[in-house]
Design an enzyme around this catalytic site. Structure first.
Site, PDB file in Angstrom:
ATOM      1  N   GLY A 181      30.994 -37.241  -9.265  1.00  0.00           N
ATOM      2  CA  GLY A 181      30.142 -38.424  -9.478  1.00  0.00           C
ATOM      3  C   GLY A 181      28.656 -38.188  -9.361  1.00  0.00           C
ATOM      4  O   GLY A 181      27.917 -39.118  -9.045  1.00  0.00           O
ATOM      5  N   GLY A 182      28.173 -36.943  -9.627  1.00  0.00           N
ATOM      6  CA  GLY A 182      26.738 -36.705  -9.536  1.00  0.00           C
ATOM      7  C   GLY A 182      26.252 -37.061  -8.139  1.00  0.00           C
ATOM      8  O   GLY A 182      26.946 -36.830  -7.144  1.00  0.00           O
TER       9      GLY A 182
ATOM     10  N   GLU B  93      24.343 -26.850 -15.769  1.00  0.00           N
ATOM     11  CA  GLU B  93      24.017 -27.057 -14.351  1.00  0.00           C
ATOM     12  C   GLU B  93      22.529 -26.955 -14.058  1.00  0.00           C
ATOM     13  O   GLU B  93      22.038 -27.556 -13.103  1.00  0.00           O
ATOM     14  CB  GLU B  93      24.773 -26.021 -13.513  1.00  0.00           C
ATOM     15  CG  GLU B  93      25.244 -26.530 -12.178  1.00  0.00           C
ATOM     16  CD  GLU B  93      26.366 -27.554 -12.325  1.00  0.00           C
ATOM     17  OE1 GLU B  93      26.184 -28.677 -11.850  1.00  0.00           O
ATOM     18  OE2 GLU B  93      27.403 -27.222 -12.925  1.00  0.00           O
TER      19      GLU B  93
ATOM     20  N   THR C 223      33.053 -33.507 -13.443  1.00  0.00           N
ATOM     21  CA  THR C 223      33.300 -32.859 -12.150  1.00  0.00           C
ATOM     22  C   THR C 223      34.675 -33.289 -11.648  1.00  0.00           C
ATOM     23  O   THR C 223      35.223 -34.294 -12.091  1.00  0.00           O
ATOM     24  CB  THR C 223      32.203 -33.213 -11.121  1.00  0.00           C
ATOM     25  OG1 THR C 223      30.933 -32.978 -11.727  1.00  0.00           O
ATOM     26  CG2 THR C 223      32.292 -32.408  -9.846  1.00  0.00           C
TER      27      THR C 223
ATOM     28  N   SER D 123      22.627 -29.265  -5.531  1.00  0.00           N
ATOM     29  CA  SER D 123      23.845 -29.986  -5.904  1.00  0.00           C
ATOM     30  C   SER D 123      24.025 -31.202  -5.004  1.00  0.00           C
ATOM     31  O   SER D 123      23.378 -31.327  -3.963  1.00  0.00           O
ATOM     32  CB  SER D 123      25.038 -29.043  -5.743  1.00  0.00           C
ATOM     33  OG  SER D 123      26.251 -29.755  -5.870  1.00  0.00           O
ATOM     34  N   SER D 124      24.928 -32.083  -5.435  1.00  0.00           N
ATOM     35  CA  SER D 124      25.347 -33.207  -4.583  1.00  0.00           C
ATOM     36  C   SER D 124      26.793 -33.031  -4.127  1.00  0.00           C
ATOM     37  O   SER D 124      27.342 -33.918  -3.461  1.00  0.00           O
ATOM     38  CB  SER D 124      25.266 -34.519  -5.363  1.00  0.00           C
ATOM     39  OG  SER D 124      23.961 -34.763  -5.771  1.00  0.00           O
TER      40      SER D 124
ATOM     41  N   ARG E 270      28.183 -21.781  -6.806  1.00  0.00           N
ATOM     42  CA  ARG E 270      27.190 -22.500  -7.586  1.00  0.00           C
ATOM     43  C   ARG E 270      26.543 -21.562  -8.622  1.00  0.00           C
ATOM     44  O   ARG E 270      26.226 -20.410  -8.308  1.00  0.00           O
ATOM     45  CB  ARG E 270      26.128 -23.028  -6.631  1.00  0.00           C
ATOM     46  CG  ARG E 270      25.054 -23.898  -7.253  1.00  0.00           C
ATOM     47  CD  ARG E 270      25.591 -25.235  -7.627  1.00  0.00           C
ATOM     48  NE  ARG E 270      24.544 -26.205  -7.921  1.00  0.00           N
ATOM     49  CZ  ARG E 270      24.789 -27.351  -8.554  1.00  0.00           C
ATOM     50  NH1 ARG E 270      26.006 -27.677  -8.953  1.00  0.00           N
ATOM     51  NH2 ARG E 270      23.816 -28.203  -8.777  1.00  0.00           N
TER      52      ARG E 270
ATOM     53  N   GLU F 223      28.857 -29.688 -14.635  1.00  0.00           N
ATOM     54  CA  GLU F 223      27.802 -30.704 -14.600  1.00  0.00           C
ATOM     55  C   GLU F 223      28.140 -31.888 -15.518  1.00  0.00           C
ATOM     56  O   GLU F 223      29.008 -32.642 -15.201  1.00  0.00           O
ATOM     57  CB  GLU F 223      26.415 -30.074 -14.853  1.00  0.00           C
ATOM     58  CG  GLU F 223      25.249 -31.005 -15.155  1.00  0.00           C
ATOM     59  CD  GLU F 223      25.010 -32.173 -14.196  1.00  0.00           C
ATOM     60  OE1 GLU F 223      25.679 -32.289 -13.169  1.00  0.00           O
ATOM     61  OE2 GLU F 223      24.151 -33.002 -14.531  1.00  0.00           O
TER      62      GLU F 223
ATOM     63  N   ASP G 150      20.242 -29.728 -13.013  1.00  0.00           N
ATOM     64  CA  ASP G 150      20.197 -30.257 -11.642  1.00  0.00           C
ATOM     65  C   ASP G 150      18.919 -29.823 -10.919  1.00  0.00           C
ATOM     66  O   ASP G 150      18.632 -30.288  -9.816  1.00  0.00           O
ATOM     67  CB  ASP G 150      21.414 -29.794 -10.826  1.00  0.00           C
ATOM     68  CG  ASP G 150      22.632 -30.700 -11.038  1.00  0.00           C
ATOM     69  OD1 ASP G 150      22.501 -31.726 -11.717  1.00  0.00           O
ATOM     70  OD2 ASP G 150      23.708 -30.373 -10.512  1.00  0.00           O
TER      71      ASP G 150
HETATM   72  N1  GLU Z   1      26.212 -31.141 -11.109  1.00  0.00           N
HETATM   73  C1  GLU Z   1      26.453 -32.161 -10.141  1.00  0.00           C
HETATM   74  C2  GLU Z   1      26.157 -31.650  -8.760  1.00  0.00           C
HETATM   75  O1  GLU Z   1      26.280 -30.508  -8.489  1.00  0.00           O
HETATM   76  C3  GLU Z   1      27.830 -32.672 -10.216  1.00  0.00           C
HETATM   77  C4  GLU Z   1      28.006 -33.438 -11.464  1.00  0.00           C
HETATM   78  C5  GLU Z   1      28.845 -34.659 -11.347  1.00  0.00           C
HETATM   79  O2  GLU Z   1      29.547 -34.842 -10.367  1.00  0.00           O
HETATM   80  O3  GLU Z   1      28.821 -35.455 -12.249  1.00  0.00           O
HETATM   81  O4  GLU Z   1      25.824 -32.407  -7.921  1.00  0.00           O
END
Ligand code: GLU
Length: 659
Positions: free
Chosen positions: A554-555, A502, A454, A532-533, A145, A474, A505
């Site tokens: 997918g965030g 990033e 991603t 992060s997700s 990360r 990101e 986030d």
């Molecule tokens: N930056 C996001 C995260 O770490 C991922 C971005 C995405 O999947 O669109 O959760």
């Protein structure tokens, strides 16, 4: 075409061990003595139908890759064929994706690489085994990360227009350090060997895929003139099938291959290593914007050479939990993925989600009702309790404590919608005995919606090693700026890769954790990693054998995509590919807005009756949008056969060996 919801569930043998483990783990208390208690009891009868998740399609023995792009899948397969192991192939894929899916991920960003080493000994196909290996192997995550630079401050985004398109959003990239560590410690090949397919792709080019063409010409890719000229020359996206080359990126990758990761992280002009200069200069990017008729200046980042040189990837133990006897391993903080997903699973475990005769079953109102409320409860906790564990005391144990999630999950009552919106709980008493419960937060912070970027991929090798890797810059095309700098002659020296955004986030305004009264767990701090997700995940059998490796982009919807697929495999007994194809639901806040997608044919989305039933409960249900892009591999523990499945929501590709 019948929807998956109407398919009969698979009959299969009983996994008694799974049920025994489930019965041993203690049941959550329930607020209501009525119907739900009844359901609770029925849900814990040993199901006559709990085998390992099933796979269909071709079985392989010498390795499988499942990747969101065909060229990158090919790069991974080639490395496996040359004798590389899953770690080597995963790293080859990550670099190849930088070339062919540059909007999603690459050396300008970071991610989470979950590795399962079959034996964790020198005979498992890795170069250096440790002597602490267990017969069941070892699972860990290499956290690559991005980090905030030393000059970062909690208020650095305040008043910045379009902050996700400014240099201030760029975190210190982690991919190069982490992948080099992975290959050196756990691979069989050398880094230069592993980078070869990506260098060839960048140098000789590839035919633009439909997705490459479709996403190339957006606002973000055109944020800087150099990026616009590459992705959207003359205002038009490259035509599908046209040749795409990236010579500057080929040169960057050659430098890394020749001199190792230090050539990325240290400015060493005597060796030709000027990538660090490209990053430091690139992240100074600042673009003014007109806000309400007033021109507001943009803001560059504060990253220095010292920030780059001090970057270290971290090897971390995964978050672990069980679901209906299966062992689940997920990402630990700084990702919220594993904790949030396992919390949801634990709150859902008391409902017989697979049993249509009790009104559940795939796609029923009752099933989506309890899923949505589990998501809302878990995302409430996520909003205040998760951040970089190296900086804040994430109560990971408390969040997964059976009494804690039992009490939280008791609020889920089938046939009603949680109302008002749930507040975060206080897991600390379950973390540290004797800690007092503090006040609760009035309003949970909003969370970001689904991203367009991603990438997630999975590799299995002939030695039984597995890698499940989510990687990102990101947003689509990051800040839309290449690493690079203006040379003495005025020309731009591009390094051919995009810088991440990033750091958006993080909480973009300074906050206070309302329960602890300390700084917000996900506020910016120097050298901290943003929450992060990303949720690379593995399912193990009750006796600990690896079964499935999977994940998604997918965030914040990532966590829910992984949850949907997990339930499809374990509760709905779908095959791996059906589990990916099936339509998904997602709620990423405490509110009642359910997002859904249509799934991939032959799935046809959720029925009009289901949507109407959810609306009648008070949810809003959006029009279908694509949610996630899941790649997965399943290994049959009895036979060792390997199966791959990929998501055609993007350009998912499976290659198995031998071919
Ligand atoms: N930056 C996001 C995260 O770490 C991922 C971005 C995405 O999947 O669109 O959760």
């Amino acid at each position: 075409m019948p929807s998956l919801a109407r398919r009969p569930t698979r009959l299969a043998t009983v996994a008694l061990a799974a049920m025994a483990a489930l019965l041993a783990c203690g049941l959550p208390a329930h607020a209501d003595d009525g119907d739900d208690r009844h359901e609770e009891e029925r849900s814990h009868r040993p199901h006559r139908g709990a085998p390992p998740p099933q796979a269909s399609g071709t079985a392989y023995r010498k390795g499988v890759v499942a990747v969101a792009n065909p060229y990158a899948a090919e790069a991974g397969a080639k490395v496996l064929e040359r004798g590389g192991n899953a770690v080597d192939a995963a790293v080859a894929i990550a670099y190849a994706l930088n070339v062919v899916e540059p909007q999603s991920a690459g050396v300008g960003g970071g991610g989470f690489m979950m590795i399962h080493l079959a034996n964790d000994r020198s005979d498992d196909g890795s170069r250096h085994g440790s002597h602490h290996g267990s017969p069941r192997g070892r699972t860990f995550v290499i956290d690559t990360r991005e980090k905030a630079p030393a000059g970062a401050t909690p208020d650095m985004f305040v008043g910045v227009p379009n902050s996700s398109l400014q240099g201030v959003a760029v975190g210190v990239p982690g991919m190069v350090r982490g992948t080099a560590d992975a290959v050196r410690k756990y691979g069989r090949l050398d880094l230069d060997d592993v980078l070869r397919p990506a260098i060839k792709l960048a140098d000789e080019g590839f035919a633009a895929t439909a997705r490459y063409a479709a996403v190339s010409c957006n606002t973000r890719s055109q944020n800087s003139p150099e990026s616009a000229a590459v992705f959207c020359p003359g205002g038009a996206a490259p035509v599908q099938g046209s040749l795409v080359q990236n010579k500057p990126l080929a040169q960057t990758l050659r430098l890394i291959a020749r001199h190792g990761p230090d050539c990325f992280y240290k400015y060493m002009p005597h060796k030709g290593c000027d990538i660090a200069k490209g990053i430091v200069e690139g992240q100074k990017f600042a673009k003014p914007a007109t806000v309400g008729g007033v021109v507001v200046p943009g803001k560059g980042g504060s990253m220095t050479y010292a920030d780059l040189e001090s970057y270290r990837a971290v090897e971390r133990a995964p978050i672990e939990g069980t679901y209906r006897g299966y062992r689940i391993k997920g990402t630990m903080p700084p990702s919220s993925g594993g904790l949030t997903m396992i919390q949801m699973l634990k709150m859902l475990e008391r409902f017989p989600l697979g049993d249509a005769s009790q009104g559940y079953g795939f796609g029923s109102v009752k099933t989506i009702n309890v899923m949505a409320d589990a998501m809302r409860l878990a995302f409430a906790d996520r909003s205040i309790w998760m951040g970089d564990i190296d900086f804040v005391p994430v109560p990971a144990k408390g969040l997964l404590d059976p009494t804690y999630f039992g009490l939280r999950g008791a609020a889920i009552v089938p046939g009603t919608r949680l109302n008002p919106n749930p507040l975060p709980g206080d897991p600390r008493p379950y973390e540290f005995a004797g800690t007092k419960t503090g006040p609760r937060l009035a309003v949970a912070e909003p969370v970001t919606g689904p991203g367009e970027t991603t990438t997630h991929f999975v590799v299995a090798d002939q030695w039984g090693n597995l890698v499940s890797y989510t990687n990102t810059i990101e947003s689509s095309h990051g800040i839309g700026v290449f690493a690079g700098y203006t040379q003495a002659d005025g020309s731009f020296r591009s390094h051919g890769f995009l810088l991440n955004n990033e750091l958006t986030d993080f909480n973009t305004t300074p906050s206070t954790n309302p329960v602890t009264a300390s700084v917000g767990y996900n506020d910016v701090q120097p050298a901290k990693r943003p929450r992060s997700s990303m949720t690379p995940t593995m399912i193990f059998t009750p006796s600990g054998e690896p079964l499935v490796a999977y994940g998604s982009p997918g965030g914040s919807t990532i966590i829910n995509s992984v949850l949907n697929v997990t339930l499809n495999l374990i509760d709905h007994r779908m095959t791996l590919q059906d589990a990916i194809n099936a339509p998904r639901v997602s709620v990423t806040s405490t509110g009642s807005a359910i997002s859904r997608d249509s799934g991939i044919l032959p799935a046809v989305g959720f029925s009009a009756d289901t949507v109407a039933g959810l609306i009648a409960l008070g949810y809003t249900v959006g029009a279908p949008v694509d949610i996630g892009s899941v790649q997965a591999v399943l290994v049959d523990p009895k036979t060792g056969r390997q199966y791959g499945a990929a998501d055609s929501r993007r350009e998912g590709t499976v290659i198995g060996l031998p071919r």
